[in-house]
Design an enzyme around this catalytic site. Structure first.
Site, mmCIF file in Angstrom:
data_model
loop_
_atom_site.group_PDB
_atom_site.id
_atom_site.type_symbol
_atom_site.label_atom_id
_atom_site.label_comp_id
_atom_site.label_asym_id
_atom_site.label_seq_id
_atom_site.Cartn_x
_atom_site.Cartn_y
_atom_site.Cartn_z
ATOM 1 C CG ASP A 37 -1.994 0.697 0.978
ATOM 2 O OD1 ASP A 37 -2.349 1.621 0.128
ATOM 3 O OD2 ASP A 37 -3.203 0.100 1.516
ATOM 4 C CG ASP A 89 -4.155 5.895 0.889
ATOM 5 O OD1 ASP A 89 -5.323 5.104 1.120
ATOM 6 O OD2 ASP A 89 -4.180 6.985 1.274
ATOM 7 C CD GLU A 114 -8.499 4.810 -1.750
ATOM 8 O OE1 GLU A 114 -9.517 4.783 -1.050
ATOM 9 O OE2 GLU A 114 -7.712 5.508 -1.393
ATOM 10 C CG HIS A 154 -8.844 -0.715 4.662
ATOM 11 N ND1 HIS A 154 -8.802 -0.637 3.058
ATOM 12 C CD2 HIS A 154 -8.627 0.542 4.838
ATOM 13 C CE1 HIS A 154 -8.264 0.260 2.735
ATOM 14 N NE2 HIS A 154 -8.145 1.280 3.870
ATOM 15 C CG ASP A 155 -11.338 2.689 3.389
ATOM 16 O OD1 ASP A 155 -10.952 2.644 4.475
ATOM 17 O OD2 ASP A 155 -10.574 3.158 2.259
HETATM 18 C C1 GLC Z 1 -7.828 5.736 1.650
HETATM 19 C C2 GLC Z 1 -7.712 4.492 2.692
HETATM 20 C C3 GLC Z 1 -8.208 4.874 3.984
HETATM 21 C C4 GLC Z 1 -7.466 6.287 4.601
HETATM 22 C C5 GLC Z 1 -7.143 7.098 3.554
HETATM 23 C C6 GLC Z 1 -6.395 8.123 3.889
HETATM 24 O O1 GLC Z 1 -9.107 6.172 1.392
HETATM 25 O O2 GLC Z 1 -8.269 3.560 2.020
HETATM 26 O O3 GLC Z 1 -8.407 3.901 4.941
HETATM 27 O O4 GLC Z 1 -7.920 6.499 5.851
HETATM 28 O O5 GLC Z 1 -6.971 6.845 2.254
HETATM 29 O O6 GLC Z 1 -5.108 7.573 4.040
#
Ligand code: GLC
Length: 540
Positions: free
Chosen positions: A97, A199, A241, A315-316
């Site tokens: 990640d 991320d 992402e 995980h979100d």
């Molecule tokens: C992404 C991650 C999340 C995190 C955010 C800030 O959306 O998946 O878990 O809180 O970025 O890093």
């Protein structure tokens, strides 16, 4: 040219909640290593490892204080090297990640940067003077509630944080920042990893003073620069992402000739149960026709240009069976239906830990049970704005990130075999029924449906490359589609609801590939479908 990741299935591990090996109640790298045989049995090709770097854990590792070191609770760099090596032995690659929109405020760069306006690291972050009244420079908001600007006493300026105030945003306009990131990526590439999950990568081109956060003007230039400076030509997989991506934008990222990423996570389907123009906490019912439309759009638009990722969970996000399936009467049936519907589309599927055994949401009764910073901040924010406590808790139960983060349920022993100590987050009490041991012993379990879907992808080019066509159905809550390749044709039929219905099968099937009601046989004509039934036919 084809790539390994186009035929691959990726499994996401959230290390904190996967397997504890030393009894401190927190999952760790040795724990993951001890479960690699299980993942090999499932058949996956790669693990996306949520962050394991040094971190004070304000946002569970998404706030990194040292990119080239491992979080104390998770182990050591030697453990990390071992995980990569043990993965290789089983043909499982490790996808790291990459969290580079921001660092932790405890990262050495920020510790320096905040000291003085002329510190050499000052420009690694985004600073601004207060406005004439002493307020933040503008009203940009943080994803985790409140202003995106935090005042720093030492120098009398604000710094930008699009997430928590312990996650200051890096200034990507500074070439030194970009090259420091690329060096760090090469450090990991040299260790033999399989790629990166990036991320909130769509934020790195931000123009905060123009209030542009996602999809900034320089975003794609930076990604091309990154590609050439790091993973380009190295047969690695990269997935960005990108919350706001449309198909047009996704093609910019993922068309191979543009030298950017392998694919992106887009979230259009995932937003369908939130009210338009509101945020994720403002709920509405899912419309199946809308879901069909969104999937069909992405399948069609990215059929010959770019590449899709396929996911229900991470995980979100809340657990998909609780969200769009049925975690009461049809947990296994709806779980299999959702798996079949997703995994037979074109793209790279992702499985989030526990999804393969049908884990469900955890019922929260009070905010004291919540760990997630996003939920806690939203709770306080909405309470201050006079929302009813019950409504806030309802939103947290439906959408809170802790739903996905409760410990993995391995067996019937105390704490589900996750830890011998006190788990950092409550174990779902339903582990007495839902756990890996149970799933492995029951030949009819969800686990074996996932295993079979992975195998189907590995064995059948039609699953990887076939064209997608939506089938018109009399019942709008039946989601059916064809995949076609070189004269071969498969038909996927799913009943996306808790009641019986029917579907007109217009061709005599040659065979049944996979089904979730085992003792049924099928012929041309009207099919009576059970609640959440899913069946896949070979037609030609
Ligand atoms: C992404 C991650 C999340 C995190 C955010 C800030 O959306 O998946 O878990 O809180 O970025 O890093």
């Amino acid at each position: 040219m084809t790539s390994w990741w186009q035929k691959a299935v990726v499994y996401q591990v959230y290390p904190r909640s996967f397997q504890d090996s030393d009894g401190d109640g927190i999952g760790d790298l040795k724990g993951i290593i001890s479960r690699l045989d299980y993942l090999e049995k499932l058949g996956i090709d790669a693990i996306w490892l949520s962050p394991v770097y040094k971190s004070p854990n304000d946002d569970n590792g998404y706030d990194i204080s040292d990119y080239e070191d491992i979080m104390d609770e998770f182990g050591t760099m030697a453990d990390m090297d071992e995980l990569i090596a043990e993965g290789h032995k089983r043909n499982i690659k490790i996808i790291m990640d990459l969290v580079v929109n921001h660092t932790s405020d405890e990262h050495a760069w920020f510790v320096e940067a905040k000291q003085s306006k002329d510190n050499p690291y000052r420009d690694y972050y985004v600073w601004a003077d207060p406005d004439a009244e002493g307020n933040p420079p503008n009203d940009l908001g943080s994803t985790f509630s409140g202003s995106a600007w935090e005042y720093s006493e030492l120098t009398g300026q604000y710094y930008l944080h699009l997430f928590s105030k312990k996650q200051p945003d890096l200034n990507w306009e500074n070439e030194k920042v970009r090259h420091a990131v690329y060096d760090m990526m090469n450090f990991w590439i040299d260790k033999g990893i399989g790629g990166f999950r990036m991320d909130v990568i769509d934020l790195v081109g931000k123009k905060p003073f123009e209030k542009i956060t996602g999809n900034g003007p320089k975003l794609h230039d930076y990604l091309q620069e990154m590609h050439h400076a790091t993973f380009g030509g190295k047969d690695l997989m990269t997935v960005g992402e990108t919350w706001g991506a449309t198909p047009e934008i996704a093609k910019l990222y993922s068309k191979p000739e543009r030298d950017e990423l392998s694919m992106v996570f887009q979230f259009e389907h995932s937003g369908l149960d939130q009210q338009p123009w509101k945020d994720k906490w403002d709920l509405q019912d899912l419309s199946i026709p809308a879901l069909k439309e969104v999937f069909t759009k992405w399948q069609t638009e990215l059929s010959s240009e770019g590449w899709n990722s396929l996911f229900w969970n991470n995980h979100d996000l809340p657990r998909i069976i609780s969200r769009w399936g049925n975690d009461k009467d049809y947990r296994v049936e709806s779980g299999k239906m959702l798996a079949i519907l997703l995994h037979l589309q074109k793209g790279t599927p992702y499985i989030y830990q526990g999804e393969e055994i049908g884990m469900v949401n955890y019922p929260v009764e009070s905010i004291d049970e919540v760990d997630d910073i996003e939920s806690i901040n939203m709770y306080n924010d909405r309470l201050a704005r006079d929302y009813a406590k019950e409504d806030i808790l309802k939103s947290i139960n439906a959408k809170g990130r802790d739903n996905a983060r409760t410990p993995m349920q391995w067996d019937y022993s105390e704490n589900a075999g996750f830890t011998t100590g006190t788990p950092w987050l409550h174990v779902n009490p339903n582990y007495h029924e839902i756990n890996v041991k149970q799933a492995l012993e029951d030949s009819n379990s969800l686990f074996y449906t996932y295993q079979k879907l992975i195998q189907l992808r590995h064995d059948n080019p039609i699953v990887v490359w076939g064209d997608f066509t939506l089938v018109d159905t009399a019942d709008e809550n039946v989601f059916a589609y064809y995949r076609e390749l070189d004269g071969q044709k498969w038909l996927v039929v799913t009943n996306f609801q808790a009641k019986k219905t029917s579907f007109e099968l217009t061709e005599e099937p040659k065979s049944t590939i996979i089904q979730n009601y085992n003792d049924k046989t099928y012929q041309k004509g009207q099919l009576d479908l059970e609640p959440y039934e899913a069946v896949v036919f070979e037609i030609k």
